[in-house]
Enzyme design. Structure first.
Site, PDB file in Angstrom:
ATOM      1  CG  ASN A   1      -3.543  -4.374   3.172  1.00  0.00           C
ATOM      2  OD1 ASN A   1      -3.101  -4.311   2.031  1.00  0.00           O
ATOM      3  ND2 ASN A   1      -2.764  -4.240   4.233  1.00  0.00           N
TER       4      ASN A   1
ATOM      5  NE  ARG B   1      -2.352  -0.793   3.539  1.00  0.00           N
ATOM      6  CZ  ARG B   1      -2.773  -0.110   4.595  1.00  0.00           C
ATOM      7  NH1 ARG B   1      -3.873   0.588   4.544  1.00  0.00           N
ATOM      8  NH2 ARG B   1      -2.106  -0.125   5.724  1.00  0.00           N
TER       9      ARG B   1
END
Length: 91
Positions: free
Chosen positions: A37, A19
């Site tokens: 996520n 990320r």
């Protein structure tokens, strides 16, 4: 032309900074949207920007950062307006 895509990224893509790396790449490419996520082990993202930048961001998502293993990326066009690129909480 502005393009918006939803990405679902499968593989070993959590726990290695995917990320954060995607955020840095989005800022570099001037792409907006978000990334998070998911509880099924995937990473989900929306990317928006000029067609060439979105293509480059999608290509990056297909390989990911060092340490990630991307097995598959599902790409779907979506609507919406995203002024910034945000890191969302996991779901």
């Amino acid at each position: 032309m502005i393009v918006t895509q939803h990405l679902r990224i499968h593989g070993q893509v959590q726990g290695g900074g995917f990320r954060a790396a995607m955020y840095r790449e989005a800022v570099r490419l001037n792409v907006t949207g978000w990334v998070r996520n998911c509880n099924d082990g995937t990473v989900e993202a929306v990317i928006q920007g000029p067609e060439q930048s979105v293509r480059a961001m999608s290509a990056w998502a297909h390989r990911g950062p060092p340490g990630a293993r991307v097995d598959q990326v599902e790409v779907t066009p979506v609507d919406g307006v995203f002024p910034d690129f945000d890191l969302h909480s996991s779901v």
